[in-house]
Design a protein around this motif. Structure first.
Motif, short mmCIF file in Angstrom:
data_model
loop_
_atom_site.label_atom_id
_atom_site.label_comp_id
_atom_site.label_asym_id
_atom_site.label_seq_id
_atom_site.Cartn_x
_atom_site.Cartn_y
_atom_site.Cartn_z
N LEU A 196 0.83 -1.21 0.00
CA LEU A 196 0.00 0.00 0.00
C LEU A 196 0.86 1.26 0.00
N ARG A 197 2.00 1.20 0.68
CA ARG A 197 2.91 2.35 0.71
C ARG A 197 3.47 2.63 -0.68
N LYS A 198 3.69 1.57 -1.46
CA LYS A 198 4.24 1.75 -2.80
C LYS A 198 3.33 2.61 -3.66
N ARG A 199 2.01 2.46 -3.46
CA ARG A 199 1.04 3.21 -4.28
C ARG A 199 0.35 4.30 -3.47
N SER A 200 0.98 4.77 -2.40
CA SER A 200 0.35 5.80 -1.57
C SER A 200 0.17 7.11 -2.33
N ASP A 201 0.97 7.34 -3.39
CA ASP A 201 0.86 8.56 -4.16
C ASP A 201 -0.44 8.62 -4.96
N VAL A 202 -1.04 7.48 -5.24
CA VAL A 202 -2.29 7.45 -6.00
C VAL A 202 -3.45 7.05 -5.10
N MET A 203 -3.29 7.21 -3.78
CA MET A 203 -4.36 6.95 -2.83
C MET A 203 -4.67 8.24 -2.10
N ASN A 204 -5.94 8.48 -1.85
CA ASN A 204 -6.39 9.76 -1.34
C ASN A 204 -6.08 9.95 0.14
N LEU A 235 -13.85 -7.02 3.70
CA LEU A 235 -14.74 -5.87 3.55
C LEU A 235 -14.00 -4.58 3.21
N MET A 236 -12.68 -4.64 3.03
CA MET A 236 -11.90 -3.43 2.82
C MET A 236 -12.06 -2.87 1.40
N ARG A 237 -12.59 -3.67 0.49
CA ARG A 237 -12.64 -3.29 -0.93
C ARG A 237 -13.39 -1.97 -1.14
N GLY A 238 -14.49 -1.75 -0.40
CA GLY A 238 -15.28 -0.54 -0.58
C GLY A 238 -14.51 0.72 -0.29
N SER A 239 -13.86 0.78 0.88
CA SER A 239 -13.09 1.97 1.24
C SER A 239 -11.88 2.14 0.33
N LEU A 240 -11.27 1.03 -0.08
CA LEU A 240 -10.11 1.12 -0.96
C LEU A 240 -10.51 1.65 -2.34
N GLU A 241 -11.69 1.29 -2.81
CA GLU A 241 -12.14 1.74 -4.13
C GLU A 241 -12.29 3.26 -4.16
N SER A 242 -12.93 3.84 -3.15
CA SER A 242 -13.10 5.30 -3.11
C SER A 242 -11.76 6.01 -2.94
N THR A 243 -10.86 5.40 -2.15
CA THR A 243 -9.54 5.99 -1.96
C THR A 243 -8.76 6.03 -3.26
N LEU A 244 -8.82 4.93 -4.02
CA LEU A 244 -8.10 4.87 -5.29
C LEU A 244 -8.72 5.79 -6.33
N MET A 251 5.26 12.58 -10.14
CA MET A 251 3.96 11.97 -10.42
C MET A 251 3.90 11.36 -11.82
N LYS A 252 4.53 11.99 -12.79
CA LYS A 252 4.54 11.43 -14.16
C LYS A 252 5.18 10.05 -14.17
N LYS A 253 6.32 9.93 -13.53
CA LYS A 253 7.01 8.63 -13.47
C LYS A 253 6.16 7.60 -12.73
N THR A 254 5.52 8.03 -11.63
CA THR A 254 4.67 7.11 -10.85
C THR A 254 3.52 6.57 -11.68
N ILE A 255 2.81 7.46 -12.38
CA ILE A 255 1.67 7.04 -13.19
C ILE A 255 2.10 6.16 -14.35
N ASP A 256 3.21 6.54 -15.00
CA ASP A 256 3.68 5.74 -16.15
C ASP A 256 4.07 4.33 -15.71
N LEU A 257 4.82 4.21 -14.60
CA LEU A 257 5.21 2.89 -14.12
C LEU A 257 4.00 2.07 -13.69
N LEU A 258 3.01 2.75 -13.09
CA LEU A 258 1.79 2.06 -12.67
C LEU A 258 1.04 1.48 -13.87
N GLN A 259 0.90 2.28 -14.93
CA GLN A 259 0.16 1.83 -16.11
C GLN A 259 0.90 0.72 -16.84
#
Length: 346
Positions: free
Chosen positions: A45-53, A121-130, A152-160
């Motif tokens: 989760l820490r790895k993708r914390s930049d794309v979590m609200n 049951l965590m899926r609901g809260s995780l979906e809105s956060t993402l 952020m550009k590098k983060t999004i590109d690597l994620l995709q």
């Protein structure tokens, strides 16, 4: 009448204590596994914390880490109790505390079960956060010169690229934001001026996507720009652009990844919970069987062990009555304190 009464002789008591000793040390290993799973999930989760609200999604890994530590502590102590139960002189020091320890074990099992449910049951809260986090990340994609957002550009590109996804819900999300930085736009160009003027907010919007949305499995070179213009490309139909781009949105891809991860962790936690419940039941039988020994010097005598001293209904009634007595005693103490303050006030 005692519930699920079982008769024990010396041999059975020894076997029960030895079996529980082994099960408790296996539970210590299970606690280490739960701790490791929680730590792994927290790192992911820490790895993708930049794309979590927000950090709400860290409740489950923190709970798993805490329950793993408590499992190691409780089961190590229970293993020591079961080992000392074979010696009456050593068991005597645990005897006054064992009943309270069993109550703590029951509470621990309840909390462990709730943590296992939270994994599912965590899926609901995780979906809105993402959803909100990815939306903000895409908005800041072009800010490569802004401190705090230049990554952020590098983060999004690597994620995709890693998750084979594009945009938040799909590649068309990129059509609604300006993802090209102004420093790379030629403002003397008529096309650029027209696009900026045609937008209410003065943004440069194009029907294109970043390179990281390209699907390398496509037989033709990737088409990133003018995706909705069939005449701009030879032998091209924008209705089938999925041949060149990843169709799935990154929110769905991340939810699928984390969902499968947490479902597996929830299943493992439930198995550990069943194991812990069986240990607690075994400890209860060992406790009552040792309490039922009439003559401590005669180790060969038989004794009876049970799960509950009374039936379920009687036990529940006794529990409610004890709560009522506790409430009344607190009320009497409060009234007595008020009465003592009244003369002073006069």
């Amino acid at each position: 009448m005692a519930l699920l009464k079982v008769k024990f002789d010396q041999k059975k008591r020894v076997k029960l204590a030895q079996g529980l000793w082994l099960m408790n040390w296996l539970s210590v290993l299970a606690g280490i596994v739960i701790f490791s799973l929680g730590l792994f999930l927290k790192i992911e989760l820490r790895k993708r914390s930049d794309v979590m609200n927000n950090s709400e999604s860290h409740f489950v890994p923190n709970s798993l880490i805490g329950m793993g530590v408590l499992s190691c502590v409780f089961n190590s102590l229970a293993g020591k109790i079961c080992y000392d139960a074979l010696d009456p002189s050593k068991y005597a020091k645990w005897k006054p505390w064992l009943k309270s320890y069993l109550v703590v074990c029951v509470l621990f099992n309840i909390v462990l079960f709730l943590v296992a449910l939270c994994c599912f049951l965590m899926r609901g809260s995780l979906e809105s956060t993402l959803a909100q986090g990815l939306k903000n990340g895409m908005k800041y994609y072009r800010d490569t010169d802004t401190p705090g957002r230049c990554f952020m550009k590098k983060t999004i590109d690597l994620l995709q690229i890693e998750f084979k996804c594009c945009g938040n819900n799909g590649f068309r999300d990129w059509f609604e934001i300006q993802w090209i930085s102004n420093r790379y736009l030629d403002f003397s160009s008529k096309e650029v001026k027209d696009r900026i003027k045609s937008n209410v907010d003065g943004r440069y919007l194009v029907d294109g996507v970043p390179f990281s949305c390209c699907n390398p499995n496509s037989p033709r070179p990737c088409i990133q720009y003018q995706l909705t213009n069939n005449s701009a490309h030879y032998s091209y139909d924008h209705q089938t652009e999925e041949l060149n781009l990843w169709v799935r949105g990154c929110r769905a891809a991340l939810l699928s990844y984390y969902g499968s991860l947490m479902n597996s962790m929830g299943a493992i936690t439930l198995l550990v919970w069943l194991f812990e419940v069986s240990i607690t039941i075994g400890l209860r039988y060992l406790h009552t069987a040792l309490e039922g020994v009439s003559n401590p010097e005669d180790l060969e005598c038989e004794s009876e062990g049970w799960l509950l001293e009374k039936s379920v209904s009687e036990t529940w009634k006794a529990f409610l009555e004890s709560l009522k007595k506790l409430g009344k005693s607190n009320q009497v103490e409060a009234e007595g304190a008020d009465a003592g303050q009244a003369p002073e006030a006069g």
